[in-house]
Motif scaffolding. Sequence first.
Motif, PDB file in Angstrom:
ATOM      1  N   GLU A 282       0.828  -1.213   0.000  1.00 55.61           N
ATOM      2  CA  GLU A 282       0.000   0.000   0.000  1.00 55.61           C
ATOM      3  C   GLU A 282       0.857   1.255   0.000  1.00 55.61           C
ATOM      4  O   GLU A 282       0.626   2.192  -0.768  1.00 55.61           O
ATOM      5  CB  GLU A 282      -0.938   0.008   1.207  1.00 55.61           C
ATOM      6  CG  GLU A 282      -1.854   1.216   1.247  1.00 55.61           C
ATOM      7  CD  GLU A 282      -2.945   1.100   2.287  1.00 55.61           C
ATOM      8  OE1 GLU A 282      -3.774   2.029   2.368  1.00 55.61           O
ATOM      9  OE2 GLU A 282      -2.981   0.089   3.011  1.00 55.61           O
ATOM     10  N   THR A 283       1.884   1.286   0.844  1.00 52.37           N
ATOM     11  CA  THR A 283       2.763   2.459   0.917  1.00 52.37           C
ATOM     12  C   THR A 283       3.470   2.685  -0.412  1.00 52.37           C
ATOM     13  O   THR A 283       3.539   3.811  -0.921  1.00 52.37           O
ATOM     14  CB  THR A 283       3.799   2.272   2.041  1.00 52.37           C
ATOM     15  OG1 THR A 283       3.114   2.132   3.285  1.00 52.37           O
ATOM     16  CG2 THR A 283       4.739   3.462   2.108  1.00 52.37           C
ATOM     17  N   HIS A 285       2.600   1.641  -3.455  1.00 52.39           N
ATOM     18  CA  HIS A 285       1.652   1.994  -4.511  1.00 52.39           C
ATOM     19  C   HIS A 285       1.273   3.468  -4.445  1.00 52.39           C
ATOM     20  O   HIS A 285       1.357   4.201  -5.440  1.00 52.39           O
ATOM     21  CB  HIS A 285       0.401   1.123  -4.385  1.00 52.39           C
ATOM     22  CG  HIS A 285      -0.691   1.455  -5.357  1.00 52.39           C
ATOM     23  ND1 HIS A 285      -0.857   0.778  -6.541  1.00 52.39           N
ATOM     24  CD2 HIS A 285      -1.675   2.403  -5.326  1.00 52.39           C
ATOM     25  CE1 HIS A 285      -1.899   1.291  -7.199  1.00 52.39           C
ATOM     26  NE2 HIS A 285      -2.404   2.275  -6.476  1.00 52.39           N
ATOM     27  N   ASP A 286       0.855   3.917  -3.260  1.00 51.99           N
ATOM     28  CA  ASP A 286       0.382   5.294  -3.145  1.00 51.99           C
ATOM     29  C   ASP A 286       1.522   6.302  -3.259  1.00 51.99           C
ATOM     30  O   ASP A 286       1.332   7.406  -3.776  1.00 51.99           O
ATOM     31  CB  ASP A 286      -0.389   5.485  -1.834  1.00 51.99           C
ATOM     32  CG  ASP A 286      -1.799   4.892  -1.897  1.00 51.99           C
ATOM     33  OD1 ASP A 286      -2.298   4.676  -3.031  1.00 51.99           O
ATOM     34  OD2 ASP A 286      -2.395   4.641  -0.839  1.00 51.99           O
ATOM     35  N   ARG A 289       2.239   6.590  -6.971  1.00 52.37           N
ATOM     36  CA  ARG A 289       1.132   7.301  -7.617  1.00 52.37           C
ATOM     37  C   ARG A 289       1.224   8.802  -7.353  1.00 52.37           C
ATOM     38  O   ARG A 289       1.033   9.616  -8.269  1.00 52.37           O
ATOM     39  CB  ARG A 289      -0.195   6.731  -7.103  1.00 52.37           C
ATOM     40  CG  ARG A 289      -1.420   7.242  -7.817  1.00 52.37           C
ATOM     41  CD  ARG A 289      -2.661   6.476  -7.385  1.00 52.37           C
ATOM     42  NE  ARG A 289      -3.815   6.956  -8.119  1.00 52.37           N
ATOM     43  CZ  ARG A 289      -4.543   8.014  -7.765  1.00 52.37           C
ATOM     44  NH1 ARG A 289      -4.229   8.684  -6.658  1.00 52.37           N
ATOM     45  NH2 ARG A 289      -5.564   8.395  -8.505  1.00 52.37           N
ATOM     46  N   GLU A 290       1.545   9.181  -6.125  1.00 50.16           N
ATOM     47  CA  GLU A 290       1.674  10.600  -5.781  1.00 50.16           C
ATOM     48  C   GLU A 290       2.857  11.231  -6.515  1.00 50.16           C
ATOM     49  O   GLU A 290       2.779  12.371  -6.988  1.00 50.16           O
ATOM     50  CB  GLU A 290       1.848  10.751  -4.265  1.00 50.16           C
ATOM     51  CG  GLU A 290       2.046  12.184  -3.791  1.00 50.16           C
ATOM     52  CD  GLU A 290       0.911  13.100  -4.186  1.00 50.16           C
ATOM     53  OE1 GLU A 290       1.178  14.301  -4.442  1.00 50.16           O
ATOM     54  OE2 GLU A 290      -0.246  12.637  -4.253  1.00 50.16           O
ATOM     55  N   SER A 311      -3.913   3.764 -12.154  1.00 47.03           N
ATOM     56  CA  SER A 311      -3.552   2.933 -11.009  1.00 47.03           C
ATOM     57  C   SER A 311      -4.594   2.985  -9.904  1.00 47.03           C
ATOM     58  O   SER A 311      -4.755   2.019  -9.151  1.00 47.03           O
ATOM     59  CB  SER A 311      -2.183   3.372 -10.453  1.00 47.03           C
ATOM     60  OG  SER A 311      -1.162   3.148 -11.393  1.00 47.03           O
ATOM     61  N   ARG A 312      -5.280   4.111  -9.772  1.00 44.30           N
ATOM     62  CA  ARG A 312      -6.285   4.313  -8.734  1.00 44.30           C
ATOM     63  C   ARG A 312      -5.679   4.262  -7.337  1.00 44.30           C
ATOM     64  O   ARG A 312      -4.672   3.587  -7.108  1.00 44.30           O
ATOM     65  CB  ARG A 312      -7.436   3.283  -8.817  1.00 44.30           C
ATOM     66  CG  ARG A 312      -8.068   3.111 -10.189  1.00 44.30           C
ATOM     67  CD  ARG A 312      -8.490   4.439 -10.785  1.00 44.30           C
ATOM     68  NE  ARG A 312      -9.351   5.189  -9.883  1.00 44.30           N
ATOM     69  CZ  ARG A 312      -9.377   6.537  -9.802  1.00 44.30           C
ATOM     70  NH1 ARG A 312      -8.543   7.275 -10.536  1.00 44.30           N
ATOM     71  NH2 ARG A 312     -10.201   7.135  -8.994  1.00 44.30           N
ATOM     72  N   PRO A 313      -6.245   4.967  -6.379  1.00 45.65           N
ATOM     73  CA  PRO A 313      -5.749   4.884  -4.993  1.00 45.65           C
ATOM     74  C   PRO A 313      -5.840   3.454  -4.476  1.00 45.65           C
ATOM     75  O   PRO A 313      -6.739   2.696  -4.854  1.00 45.65           O
ATOM     76  CB  PRO A 313      -6.701   5.814  -4.235  1.00 45.65           C
ATOM     77  CG  PRO A 313      -7.261   6.733  -5.267  1.00 45.65           C
ATOM     78  CD  PRO A 313      -7.351   5.935  -6.535  1.00 45.65           C
ATOM     79  N   PHE A 314      -4.911   3.093  -3.615  1.00 47.74           N
ATOM     80  CA  PHE A 314      -4.854   1.710  -3.134  1.00 47.74           C
ATOM     81  C   PHE A 314      -6.149   1.314  -2.437  1.00 47.74           C
ATOM     82  O   PHE A 314      -6.560   0.149  -2.496  1.00 47.74           O
ATOM     83  CB  PHE A 314      -3.672   1.545  -2.181  1.00 47.74           C
ATOM     84  CG  PHE A 314      -3.280   0.107  -1.963  1.00 47.74           C
ATOM     85  CD1 PHE A 314      -2.350  -0.506  -2.782  1.00 47.74           C
ATOM     86  CD2 PHE A 314      -3.839  -0.642  -0.935  1.00 47.74           C
ATOM     87  CE1 PHE A 314      -1.988  -1.832  -2.611  1.00 47.74           C
ATOM     88  CE2 PHE A 314      -3.483  -1.961  -0.736  1.00 47.74           C
ATOM     89  CZ  PHE A 314      -2.558  -2.568  -1.583  1.00 47.74           C
TER      90      PHE A 314
END
Length: 368
Positions: A282-283, A285-286, A289-290, A311-314
């Motif tokens: 999760e960390t 991925h987000d 993405r950021e 990708s969309r938010p986790f």
Amino acid sequence: MPANPYDPFARGPAPTGVTTAHLVDASRERPLSIELWYPAAAGHRGQDIDERTADRYVAAPGLPPATQHAVRDAAAARGRFPLVVYCHGAWGHRRNASHLCTHLAAHGYVVAAPDFAGDTAEDLQNAVADAGDAELDFGAGLPKTLYDRRADVRFLLDSLLKGAGPAQVAALVDPERIGICGISLGGWTALKVIEEEDRIGAVLAVAVPTGSRGRLPQSPLLGSLLSPAAWRRPVPVLLLAGAQDAVIAVDDLHDLYGHLAAPKRFAALRGAGHSHFNDGAETAHDAAREMWLSGQMKIAGMDVVALAEASRPFAELCPAEHGGDTLRALCTSHMDGHLKGDADARRFLTDDLTGSFRARGIALDVRE
């Protein structure tokens, strides 16, 4: 008929030890740092999953300390165990999937994971710093990276099978039972090595970059470089994909699967993105993405904003534990079935794999 008691989701009975070896391939003047996980002596039971005694490490300068469920330099168990080589993805590190490697060791495997120098998290940090506002061109050094990865795996196998590294770990390795696994470019590495390495008896490859439907500019080239028809013998393969992977298209993996010879199996985890199978999914991925949305990282040939949006938010994807559970159970059962000849493991994979995962609330699509 009684239910199959085999449970690859559960942690194995052995405590897990871990050590680090530093080797040098003199023919290329190339150093190789290797993480080695192994079944530890019974006296270490419980210490590997106790946060007070489990191993702590820093993957790259500036990153927070992380914990892996293993005891640093623990005394080894007695016996001979299959060897599994783990290959990290691009700009990763050898402990990217410590949740998998420690799990395999607890189930009676020695696991060896090299850092692919030039293609690690620290190398990415340096590349981003050097690039400033310019685009990163990941394709420029790709030919060397691909060569180094394959040569590193062959050197690792040669070295361990000749007794290099910590003596107590080298003595554990059964040279007749060897598997390989990897995620992303590590999955590509695992499949490519099979073309030139006859010692490997099973492979699990996850989120392999291939084909033209995904957003990674190098995927078409990487796919064209894989030649399953060139394999000199059949090797059991399990391909695993994230159904919502915005980097690698699941349909491209279906195409790759079609070119593989039996025995083979394909599984796609619904709701999983590209980071779901690594530690700290999760960390990671987000954070990526950021970075893409903010323009902190620009990649040649890639629309990173479109990638971030796809990708969309986790929180909109499946839970991180579904990725971990899926990878651990599939890799353990695949290796148990083909390296250990475990009939219960093979039944787990063939009887009703989708149903076994559904019982845990995990949506897994399977093809044979």
